[in-house]
Design an enzyme around this catalytic site. Structure first.
Site, PDB file in Angstrom:
ATOM      1  N   ASP A 118      72.462  96.024  33.863  1.00  0.00           N
ATOM      2  CA  ASP A 118      72.466  97.047  34.867  1.00  0.00           C
ATOM      3  C   ASP A 118      73.369  98.183  34.747  1.00  0.00           C
ATOM      4  OD1 ASP A 118      73.743  94.874  35.679  1.00  0.00           O
ATOM      5  OD2 ASP A 118      73.669  95.386  37.675  1.00  0.00           O
ATOM      6  N   HIS A 119      74.394  97.865  33.943  1.00  0.00           N
ATOM      7  CA  HIS A 119      75.533  98.667  33.750  1.00  0.00           C
ATOM      8  C   HIS A 119      75.728  99.435  32.340  1.00  0.00           C
ATOM      9  CE1 HIS A 119      77.717  97.625  37.543  1.00  0.00           C
ATOM     10  NE2 HIS A 119      76.754  96.672  37.527  1.00  0.00           N
ATOM     11  N   HIS A 130      84.429  89.103  37.378  1.00  0.00           N
ATOM     12  CA  HIS A 130      83.107  89.162  37.499  1.00  0.00           C
ATOM     13  C   HIS A 130      82.460  88.001  36.673  1.00  0.00           C
ATOM     14  CE1 HIS A 130      79.232  90.284  38.413  1.00  0.00           C
ATOM     15  NE2 HIS A 130      78.897  91.101  37.217  1.00  0.00           N
ATOM     16  N   ASP A 169      81.535  95.665  38.885  1.00  0.00           N
ATOM     17  CA  ASP A 169      81.126  94.330  39.665  1.00  0.00           C
ATOM     18  C   ASP A 169      82.296  93.638  39.650  1.00  0.00           C
ATOM     19  OD1 ASP A 169      78.733  95.528  39.860  1.00  0.00           O
ATOM     20  OD2 ASP A 169      77.674  94.034  38.654  1.00  0.00           O
ATOM     21  N   HIS A 207      76.047  99.933  44.571  1.00  0.00           N
ATOM     22  CA  HIS A 207      75.701  98.501  43.883  1.00  0.00           C
ATOM     23  C   HIS A 207      75.313  97.729  44.988  1.00  0.00           C
ATOM     24  CE1 HIS A 207      75.822  95.050  41.388  1.00  0.00           C
ATOM     25  NE2 HIS A 207      75.484  95.784  40.402  1.00  0.00           N
TER      26      HIS A 207
END
Length: 323
Positions: A109-110, A195, A218, A288
């Site tokens: 997602d990043h 993370h 994150d 996020h």
């Protein structure tokens, strides 16, 4: 002009040059800074939340994680979730203005559109090199992306007269915190955050001419992030709402493992409020969102969950919001 006037002008010019030389090298940065400050628009930074959802699956309510810092005519992109190029177009940002790209970590997602962003920018109006910064294996990922799309790239070079794409992407792999990049507009500092199992993972601080902006990436609550964000004007931080966690993972076959990952690797509403207070930031921007696709989680729900723990300005992020 008579000779006497000419001699007088030359003496005045020589005196001015001597005075300038007497300032010494130490005075030059101050003069340059004064010139930059006086230049106007370049001194004002813009923060644009391009995508505010958390997690790899596409959401109807929010786009995938991505942000832009704009200073003058330069665009700095932080994370490249799915659809980031279109979000930039919706925000009215020129793809050709991208100067640097920063990846916080290598969850999809990043980074799903890291290569796509630069490829599509090249197909638009990108004509200058872009420096990309992030954890290993960013260099290998870049090479393989170019290999994957070699057919289209070669066709456009031959058919449309475009310059080669590969020399325009300059990846830099980061393994530790510290100052990452500095130019005439911003200084970017990285900090290692937590993370698991993604190691290394980074947060980034942008010190702009007018303010400081920190992106958490994150992370679970992190002492290194507190120090990075110390006294910052703006902290853009991920957030998770525990009461909705069970609904989020109810359909997952590996619900127990996913639950543990979320608890081990992310920051709850209470934790993010306490962290922002500890760091002494002026404005906390939530992004996020986990869950990011739950329509029942209104802005007021998020605000009420964080506000008891942070008394500064609290912003509930939305796609394409500019601050």
């Amino acid at each position: 002009m008579d000779r006497r006037t000419d001699r007088t002008r030359r003496r005045l010019l020589a005196a001015a040059l001597a005075a300038g030389a007497a300032l010494g090298a130490r005075a030059l940065p101050a003069l340059a800074a004064a010139g930059t400050a006086a230049s106007g628009p370049a001194a004002r930074s813009r923060l644009i939340l391009l995508g505010t959802a958390g997690g790899p699956t596409p959401k109807a309510l929010r786009a995938a994680p991505a942000n832009a810092v704009v200073v003058g005519d330069a665009v700095y992109v932080v994370d490249c979730g799915n659809g980031v190029a279109r979000q930039m177009a919706l925000a009215g940002l020129s793809l050709g203005a991208i100067g640097d790209v920063f990846i916080t970590h290598h969850h999809s997602d990043h980074n799903a559109d890291y290569g796509n962003l630069l490829w599509l920018a090249w197909a638009a109006d990108l004509r200058r090199p872009v420096d990309a910064w992030g954890p290993p294996p960013l260099k290998r990922m870049t090479r393989r992306f170019l290999q994957l799309n070699d057919t289209d790239i070669r066709a456009r070079i031959a058919d449309e007269g475009r310059p080669p794409l590969a020399p325009l992407i300059r990846p830099h792999e980061l393994r530790r915190g510290g100052v990452v990049m500095r130019d005439d507009r911003v200084k970017v500092t990285a900090a290692l955050v937590e993370h698991p199992p993604m190691t290394p993972a980074f947060a980034y601080r942008f010190d702009c001419p007018d303010r400081s902006i920190v992106f958490s990436g994150d992370t679970r609550p992190s002492a290194a992030l507190v120090e990075l964000a110390r006294g910052a004007d703006v902290l853009v931080h991920e957030v998770m709402y525990l009461p909705a966690l069970e609904r989020l993972i109810a359909s997952e076959a590996q619900a127990a493992r996913l639950r543990q990952h979320l608890l081990d690797s992310h920051t709850t509403t209470e934790q993010v409020g306490r962290l922002a207070t500890q760091a002494g930031v002026k404005t906390l921007v939530l992004t996020h969102f986990v869950p990011g696709g739950d329509a029942t989680l209104t802005d007021e729900v998020w605000r009420e969950a964080v506000a008891p723990y942070f008394k500064g300005e609290l912003v509930i992020g939305r796609d394409l919001m500019e601050l």
